[in-house]
Every structure is written in C-alpha cells, then in structure tokens.
Design a protein around this motif. Sequence first.
Motif, PDB file in Angstrom:
ATOM      1  N   ALA A 108       0.821  -1.210   0.000  1.00 39.15           N
ATOM      2  CA  ALA A 108       0.000   0.000   0.000  1.00 39.15           C
ATOM      3  C   ALA A 108       0.855   1.259   0.000  1.00 39.15           C
ATOM      4  N   CYS A 109       1.987   1.219   0.689  1.00 39.32           N
ATOM      5  CA  CYS A 109       2.887   2.379   0.676  1.00 39.32           C
ATOM      6  C   CYS A 109       3.485   2.598  -0.708  1.00 39.32           C
ATOM      7  N   TRP A 110       3.864   1.530  -1.394  1.00 38.61           N
ATOM      8  CA  TRP A 110       4.365   1.661  -2.763  1.00 38.61           C
ATOM      9  C   TRP A 110       3.288   2.250  -3.680  1.00 38.61           C
ATOM     10  N   ASP A 111       2.069   1.748  -3.557  1.00 40.43           N
ATOM     11  CA  ASP A 111       0.974   2.251  -4.388  1.00 40.43           C
ATOM     12  C   ASP A 111       0.736   3.730  -4.107  1.00 40.43           C
ATOM     13  N   LEU A 112       0.722   4.090  -2.820  1.00 41.70           N
ATOM     14  CA  LEU A 112       0.503   5.483  -2.438  1.00 41.70           C
ATOM     15  C   LEU A 112       1.616   6.381  -2.984  1.00 41.70           C
ATOM     16  N   ALA A 113       2.860   5.951  -2.839  1.00 47.26           N
ATOM     17  CA  ALA A 113       3.999   6.754  -3.301  1.00 47.26           C
ATOM     18  C   ALA A 113       3.945   6.961  -4.808  1.00 47.26           C
ATOM     19  N   ALA A 114       3.613   5.916  -5.548  1.00 47.40           N
ATOM     20  CA  ALA A 114       3.540   6.040  -7.011  1.00 47.40           C
ATOM     21  C   ALA A 114       2.362   6.905  -7.427  1.00 47.40           C
ATOM     22  N   ARG A 115       1.217   6.767  -6.735  1.00 46.62           N
ATOM     23  CA  ARG A 115       0.067   7.618  -7.054  1.00 46.62           C
ATOM     24  C   ARG A 115       0.395   9.089  -6.765  1.00 46.62           C
ATOM     25  N   ALA A 116       1.094   9.338  -5.663  1.00 48.44           N
ATOM     26  CA  ALA A 116       1.460  10.717  -5.322  1.00 48.44           C
ATOM     27  C   ALA A 116       2.404  11.312  -6.354  1.00 48.44           C
ATOM     28  N   ALA A 117       3.260  10.469  -6.932  1.00 41.96           N
ATOM     29  CA  ALA A 117       4.189  10.925  -7.971  1.00 41.96           C
ATOM     30  C   ALA A 117       3.554  10.925  -9.356  1.00 41.96           C
ATOM     31  N   ASP A 118       2.309  10.408  -9.450  1.00 41.26           N
ATOM     32  CA  ASP A 118       1.562  10.336 -10.693  1.00 41.26           C
ATOM     33  C   ASP A 118       2.291   9.514 -11.758  1.00 41.26           C
ATOM     34  N   VAL A 119       2.855   8.383 -11.333  1.00 40.71           N
ATOM     35  CA  VAL A 119       3.507   7.467 -12.269  1.00 40.71           C
ATOM     36  C   VAL A 119       3.027   6.042 -11.980  1.00 40.71           C
ATOM     37  N   PRO A 120       3.017   5.172 -12.979  1.00 39.36           N
ATOM     38  CA  PRO A 120       2.699   3.770 -12.715  1.00 39.36           C
ATOM     39  C   PRO A 120       3.759   3.143 -11.820  1.00 39.36           C
TER      40      PRO A 120
END
Length: 367
Positions: A108-120
Amino acid sequence: MKIKSIKAYHVVQPFVDGPYRMSKGRVADCFDAVIVAITSDSGVTGWGEMAPLGNFYSAAFPAGTRAGVPEIAPHLIGQDPRGLAGIGRLMDTVFKGHSYIKSALDMACWDLAARAADVPLVTMLGGRESDMAETYRVVTHGTLDQMAALAKRIIAEGCRRLQVKVGGNVHDDIERVTTVAAAVPKGTVIFCDANAGWTPYQARQFADATRGIDYTFEQPCTTLDENMSVRRMLDKPMVLDESVTSLGEMLEIHRRGAADGLTLKISRLGGVTQTRLIRDVAVDLGFMITVEDTGGAEIDTAAMAHLSLSTPAERRLHAIAFHEWVTVRTARNAPPVTGSHMGVPDGPGLGIDVDPGLLGEPFFEIG
C-alpha cells in the motif's frame, strides 16, 4: 507527506473452479485476504493485499494477518509513506518476523507513493521492460482423466504454459505427468511442481521415470540440502520457490548452484520492497525469475504484474492472473489479460480502482 489513516478489510475469495488441491491431501476452497488502505494527509490512498493459501502452503495463516496488522499499523501513523526502506525497518523494529503480515502494508505504501508521484508503479520498480507478460495456468491434483481434461481445456483457451501439481505418491505422479504431457500439443511448456512434497529418493524416482518428457522441475523437496541432492543428478532445469524466503537464502541458492530459476512470492518476502531487491540481485546473478504471490485478487495481481513487467524480458519466466481464479471482485478494473498474456492497468500506482463498497466494513481502522 504523512500517513493519516489506515483501514484493513477481510475479504474471502472463493475459487471459480472449486477446491485447489495439492499433494498430501492439502486443499483450499478460497483465498482468505486482508486488504489494506493507507491514506496520506494530502488525501491520496494506496492499496495493498495479502492472502495466504490456507494454513499449509507458506509460513503464514489468514488469522495471523488479521491479528498482526492492528499491531503494526499504529506505528505507521505520521510516517512518510514514500520513505519505503524506512517503513520496512520500522515494521521490523516494532514487530519481529512474520513478513507476510507486513506485505499488504508495504504494498500500500508503494501504491501510495507512485500515485502521489503520478507514475505507474512499474516505473518506480525500474521501468517497463515489455507490454505484456506470458501467463501460465495450474493443473491441480485429480484423477488422470480430470487432469488431462483440464490441461486440454487450458490449451484450448489459448494458454501454452502449464504447471502440473505433483509431490504425492510418486508412481501416481509419474502417471499424472505422462498423461498430461500426452494430452497437450508438443511444445507446451510444462513445470512439474511438487511444492516440497517429496523426499530426495522419491524425486529421483520421478526424474528417472520421466526423462523422456520435456519439463522444468519445481521445488521437489523441502530443504536446500535435499533439493541440492536431486539437482546433482538432474538433466532438467530446476526452479526453487518455497526455498526463497530472504535475500540471504537466495544468495545461498546461488552459491551452491541449486537452481536455474526462482519463484518470488511477495508476501513470503514481506512485500514489494524486498521482492524488488531480491529480484534485482537475482537477475544480476543470472537467475530466471517469476514474480507472484500466495494469492489475492485484483490488487495483488496488479502488484505481481508491475513487478513482472519491470523484470528484464530475457530473465522473466512467466506470470499468473490470480484475479481470474476467484468469484469475487474488489475493484472496478483489473490487470488486462489478452489470451495468454497479462499487462498492467493504466493509471498511477497499481492502476487499480478499488471499490470500497465491495469490501464490506473494515475490521480495523486508525487515524
């Protein structure tokens, strides 16, 4: 950015094709999943999922996950979810061992970090190496007629890679694999997966009797010493799965020349962070790699797909679409599957549009 709240959901995911059968009478009717939502103070939510295959497959069990997440989650409130290595060290500090419990939180942290950076997520994991990964499907334990019919059906549906479950009575398993191999077209890729069900004596019996069949041997025995004793006489490739529990174990497998390939299970290794680390080192050491997990639906399958497609194509064995195994949905979309190939969903992070209304009420919430 700080973690503001964490929710955890319990979702039972029955199998489409009925009970999943392995050697020694091991059987499961469903994936028993915990799904975690981690939300930041900026309003971005990341999702993670972990589902053991019963109590018998890995050193993990569903009730343990449900008990462990509430123990760890309070320590993550206020932490920066993008500090992924630090999150992992913190979880290991406050809760010793039990890597599988940490897996969904780490994901979930990886998903959150990538969503925050707006990248897959695949971009953060090293970049997309290809558009699609080839998938395999499993021929579970059954009668000879049942296994042959299932293998034929899988091939008719466009898949060209089979994992045949063995690891029981060795003479029966010889018949099973011989029957399945005869039922499918020449050139079908076959893996014989014993799930650590044999002694070295039995594994050598099986290998000797099936020399004329083209297949890859997967985890015949439990310990590394046992598998190494089989490896010395084997004239076929060997893949290890249950033996890969940490970076140290992977390095020992390499040092001893015990395998040609590795199957990395996200939850067994404690999440995306350790899976990526071990994957990258193993690729540099020359192993063939499969990245998957012990079970789950759309969220976990998406994580497997992102890790698979960021693995160099020449070092990638195959992938598996777990969300197609189960009768329930947890999201409005899923990793795209075309024929025998799987890609990653469009969008940032995992790309999965989770529908909380499909998950029921959270069994735990803090924030």
